[in-house]
Scaffold this motif. Structure first.
Motif, PDB file in Angstrom:
ATOM      1  N   LEU A 117       0.831  -1.209   0.000  1.00 50.29           N
ATOM      2  CA  LEU A 117       0.000   0.000   0.000  1.00 50.29           C
ATOM      3  C   LEU A 117       0.866   1.259   0.000  1.00 50.29           C
ATOM      4  O   LEU A 117       0.535   2.257  -0.648  1.00 50.29           O
ATOM      5  N   ASN A 118       1.974   1.228   0.716  1.00 50.71           N
ATOM      6  CA  ASN A 118       2.869   2.393   0.709  1.00 50.71           C
ATOM      7  C   ASN A 118       3.555   2.564  -0.643  1.00 50.71           C
ATOM      8  O   ASN A 118       3.835   3.702  -1.065  1.00 50.71           O
ATOM      9  N   GLN A 119       3.796   1.463  -1.347  1.00 51.30           N
ATOM     10  CA  GLN A 119       4.305   1.578  -2.714  1.00 51.30           C
ATOM     11  C   GLN A 119       3.263   2.237  -3.604  1.00 51.30           C
ATOM     12  O   GLN A 119       3.597   3.051  -4.477  1.00 51.30           O
ATOM     13  N   ALA A 120       2.004   1.891  -3.378  1.00 51.38           N
ATOM     14  CA  ALA A 120       0.923   2.509  -4.153  1.00 51.38           C
ATOM     15  C   ALA A 120       0.860   4.006  -3.889  1.00 51.38           C
ATOM     16  O   ALA A 120       0.744   4.815  -4.821  1.00 51.38           O
ATOM     17  N   ALA A 148       3.255   5.893  -2.890  1.00 51.40           N
ATOM     18  CA  ALA A 148       4.445   6.515  -3.486  1.00 51.40           C
ATOM     19  C   ALA A 148       4.246   6.744  -4.981  1.00 51.40           C
ATOM     20  O   ALA A 148       4.844   7.655  -5.567  1.00 51.40           O
ATOM     21  N   ALA A 149       3.367   5.919  -5.575  1.00 58.46           N
ATOM     22  CA  ALA A 149       3.052   6.067  -7.002  1.00 58.46           C
ATOM     23  C   ALA A 149       1.866   7.007  -7.218  1.00 58.46           C
ATOM     24  O   ALA A 149       1.274   7.020  -8.299  1.00 58.46           O
ATOM     25  N   LYS A 150       1.502   7.771  -6.181  1.00 60.62           N
ATOM     26  CA  LYS A 150       0.436   8.780  -6.240  1.00 60.62           C
ATOM     27  C   LYS A 150      -0.961   8.161  -6.330  1.00 60.62           C
ATOM     28  O   LYS A 150      -1.912   8.807  -6.778  1.00 60.62           O
ATOM     29  N   ILE A 151      -1.087   6.919  -5.895  1.00 61.84           N
ATOM     30  CA  ILE A 151      -2.396   6.272  -5.829  1.00 61.84           C
ATOM     31  C   ILE A 151      -2.978   6.508  -4.437  1.00 61.84           C
ATOM     32  O   ILE A 151      -2.294   6.300  -3.431  1.00 61.84           O
ATOM     33  N   LYS A 152      -4.210   6.952  -4.370  1.00 63.03           N
ATOM     34  CA  LYS A 152      -4.853   7.158  -3.077  1.00 63.03           C
ATOM     35  C   LYS A 152      -5.355   5.818  -2.545  1.00 63.03           C
ATOM     36  O   LYS A 152      -5.884   4.993  -3.289  1.00 63.03           O
ATOM     37  N   VAL A 153      -5.183   5.609  -1.252  1.00 58.99           N
ATOM     38  CA  VAL A 153      -5.567   4.352  -0.625  1.00 58.99           C
ATOM     39  C   VAL A 153      -6.652   4.605   0.420  1.00 58.99           C
ATOM     40  O   VAL A 153      -6.450   5.374   1.364  1.00 58.99           O
ATOM     41  N   VAL A 154      -7.786   3.949   0.225  1.00 67.01           N
ATOM     42  CA  VAL A 154      -8.899   4.027   1.171  1.00 67.01           C
ATOM     43  C   VAL A 154      -9.154   2.622   1.702  1.00 67.01           C
ATOM     44  O   VAL A 154      -9.342   1.687   0.930  1.00 67.01           O
ATOM     45  N   THR A 155      -9.137   2.452   3.004  1.00 65.22           N
ATOM     46  CA  THR A 155      -9.535   1.180   3.578  1.00 65.22           C
ATOM     47  C   THR A 155     -11.007   1.258   3.969  1.00 65.22           C
ATOM     48  O   THR A 155     -11.513   2.326   4.306  1.00 65.22           O
ATOM     49  N   PHE A 156     -11.674   0.114   3.909  1.00 67.84           N
ATOM     50  CA  PHE A 156     -13.081   0.084   4.301  1.00 67.84           C
ATOM     51  C   PHE A 156     -13.362  -1.219   5.032  1.00 67.84           C
ATOM     52  O   PHE A 156     -12.720  -2.235   4.783  1.00 67.84           O
ATOM     53  N   ASP A 157     -14.277  -1.169   5.970  1.00 68.43           N
ATOM     54  CA  ASP A 157     -14.733  -2.352   6.693  1.00 68.43           C
ATOM     55  C   ASP A 157     -13.681  -2.884   7.668  1.00 68.43           C
ATOM     56  O   ASP A 157     -13.960  -3.061   8.842  1.00 68.43           O
ATOM     57  N   ASP A 196      -9.635  -2.120   8.706  1.00 64.57           N
ATOM     58  CA  ASP A 196      -8.569  -1.148   8.462  1.00 64.57           C
ATOM     59  C   ASP A 196      -7.196  -1.793   8.329  1.00 64.57           C
ATOM     60  O   ASP A 196      -6.937  -2.880   8.836  1.00 64.57           O
ATOM     61  N   ALA A 197      -6.315  -1.087   7.651  1.00 63.48           N
ATOM     62  CA  ALA A 197      -4.888  -1.389   7.659  1.00 63.48           C
ATOM     63  C   ALA A 197      -4.223  -0.472   8.682  1.00 63.48           C
ATOM     64  O   ALA A 197      -4.864   0.427   9.244  1.00 63.48           O
ATOM     65  N   ASN A 198      -2.965  -0.681   8.932  1.00 66.06           N
ATOM     66  CA  ASN A 198      -2.219   0.241   9.770  1.00 66.06           C
ATOM     67  C   ASN A 198      -2.373   1.650   9.197  1.00 66.06           C
ATOM     68  O   ASN A 198      -2.256   1.859   7.995  1.00 66.06           O
ATOM     69  N   LYS A 199      -2.645   2.617  10.042  1.00 62.96           N
ATOM     70  CA  LYS A 199      -2.975   3.951   9.539  1.00 62.96           C
ATOM     71  C   LYS A 199      -1.811   4.648   8.843  1.00 62.96           C
ATOM     72  O   LYS A 199      -2.008   5.672   8.183  1.00 62.96           O
ATOM     73  N   THR A 200      -0.596   4.111   8.978  1.00 64.26           N
ATOM     74  CA  THR A 200       0.551   4.719   8.309  1.00 64.26           C
ATOM     75  C   THR A 200       0.608   4.378   6.820  1.00 64.26           C
ATOM     76  O   THR A 200       1.465   4.891   6.108  1.00 64.26           O
ATOM     77  N   CYS A 201      -0.287   3.486   6.359  1.00 64.52           N
ATOM     78  CA  CYS A 201      -0.203   3.072   4.961  1.00 64.52           C
ATOM     79  C   CYS A 201      -1.506   3.260   4.203  1.00 64.52           C
ATOM     80  O   CYS A 201      -1.748   2.592   3.198  1.00 64.52           O
ATOM     81  N   ARG A 202      -2.357   4.149   4.666  1.00 66.84           N
ATOM     82  CA  ARG A 202      -3.562   4.496   3.902  1.00 66.84           C
ATOM     83  C   ARG A 202      -3.901   5.966   4.130  1.00 66.84           C
ATOM     84  O   ARG A 202      -3.370   6.617   5.042  1.00 66.84           O
ATOM     85  N   ASP A 203      -4.789   6.485   3.286  1.00 67.39           N
ATOM     86  CA  ASP A 203      -5.151   7.907   3.361  1.00 67.39           C
ATOM     87  C   ASP A 203      -6.414   8.153   4.168  1.00 67.39           C
ATOM     88  O   ASP A 203      -6.568   9.198   4.793  1.00 67.39           O
ATOM     89  N   ALA A 204      -7.340   7.194   4.132  1.00 69.11           N
ATOM     90  CA  ALA A 204      -8.582   7.324   4.881  1.00 69.11           C
ATOM     91  C   ALA A 204      -9.146   5.939   5.160  1.00 69.11           C
ATOM     92  O   ALA A 204      -8.837   4.982   4.452  1.00 69.11           O
TER      93      ALA A 204
END
Length: 355
Positions: free
Chosen positions: A127-130, A132-141, A143-151
């Motif tokens: 997810l952090n690679q994503a 770094a590639a300017k892809i926004k990461v949203v977790t739902f239902d 969660d992932a560690n909050k350091t590797c997603r945007d919302a």
């Protein structure tokens, strides 16, 4: 605080149970809230939502009734937004099963990845690679560690769901006796968070006569969950309630209990889909269970992803955006966006719902 009540079907009444909501809150936390907090980006609430965004959904596993409803809501939202919808995912809910899909989505240059994490940490490097590639990461239902997603789109607050599960268990047990939990996978962030809150509740004086004898794991697999329910009752013949905070688990447990000599003696409760549980409520196997509208989780996640990719929000606390028919939402602490309160289903109201 909740800004909305949750519409479960187009013609249905609004959901009313004030169970503060949910899900897999993160366990870490030394690092920042979100991408916005980490990069210093600022939100522009007046920015126009982009069209043609590539939004990919990666649920815990495919061919799961609950997941199907969730991602269906995401598909509806992407169509409203005039974006491109993509659905990928594993057939099992193991900790590392999602990693290869994330890597492929990065190569495909998606704009947004919406993921329900099977494990809060296993997905983080990808997810952090994503990001770094300017892809926004949203977790739902879940969660992932909050350091590797945007919302993070949370069904409800963790405390509210755990408290509700404990309360329903107490009611169904008649105030005393042995109870057991039939969960999903041992690493499921949301399940574990709810169970921990349940345990905290059970330590209170009003729960003194309840005894949690076992937490079993059905791995969100129907047959495995069925076998675990059977095993619980064989191991604990005095069991009064099985609490399943997973739609797969509650249906499997109800199917076993409803077809056994335990029907009427052992209660089943937890989180389930009304359409999946209707027969068990009507035949008396299940007296009460709860859930939010899963479709609205996916719907909200898609709008949050579009708002992030368009610069309306960064994931920082206080950011605001509008999520179509659901109205305005405010980003909370650590990038958490809470959908709204779930409802309790009983024989008296279950026919009002269709999902």
């Amino acid at each position: 605080m909740f800004r909305h009540r949750l519409a479960v079907i187009p013609a249905a009444a609004l959901l009313t149970l004030a169970v503060a909501a949910c899900g897999g809150t993160t366990k870490d936390s030394s690092a920042g809230d979100s991408a916005g907090a980490q990069t210093g980006a600022s939100a522009d609430p007046n920015a126009k939502l982009k069209e043609g965004l590539k939004i990919a959904f990666l649920p815990k596993q495919l061919n799961n009734p609950y997941t199907d409803v969730e991602v269906g809501g995401g598909k509806v939202a992407t169509e409203e937004l005039k974006d491109e919808y993509k659905l990928v995912g594993p057939n099992d809910a193991s900790a590392s099963s999602q990693v290869s899909y994330i890597n492929t989505l990065i190569q495909q240059q998606q704009d947004v990845i919406v993921v329900a994490a099977n494990d809060p940490n296993a997905v983080c490097p990808s997810l952090n690679q994503a990001r770094a590639a300017k892809i926004k990461v949203v977790t739902f239902d879940s969660d992932a560690n909050k350091t590797c997603r945007d919302a993070f789109i949370n069904q409800a607050t963790t405390e509210g769901i755990g408290q509700s599960l404990a309360k329903m268990a107490l009611e169904q047990a008649g105030g005393s006796g042995e109870i057991a939990v039939l969960s999903a996978t041992p690493n499921a962030t949301n399940q574990n968070s709810w169970i921990e809150v349940m345990k905290t509740e059970l330590a209170k004086p009003e729960y003194a006569k309840l005894k949690l004898v076992k937490v079993a794991y059905g791995n969100d697999d129907d047959q495995k969950s069925f076998q675990e329910a059977q095993g619980l009752l064989q191991s604990y013949p005095n069991l009064k309630v099985i609490v399943a905070p997973t739609t797969v688990g509650i249906a499997a447990a109800a199917r076993y209990v409803g077809s056994s000599s335990y029907k009427g003696k052992v209660q089943v409760t937890g989180l389930g889909l009304p359409n999946q549980m209707r027969q068990y409520v009507k035949d008396g196997t299940v007296k009460k269970f709860a859930l939010w509208n899963p479709a609205d989780i996916g719907y909200l996640a898609a709008y949050a992803g579009a708002a992030l990719s368009s610069g309306q929000i960064t994931g920082a606390e206080g950011d605001k955006f509008t999520a179509g028919k659901l109205g305005e939402y405010t980003v909370g602490k650590d990038g958490e966006i809470v959908l709204g309160p779930p409802t309790e289903f009983t024989a008296e109201n279950i026919d009002k719902f269709n999902f």
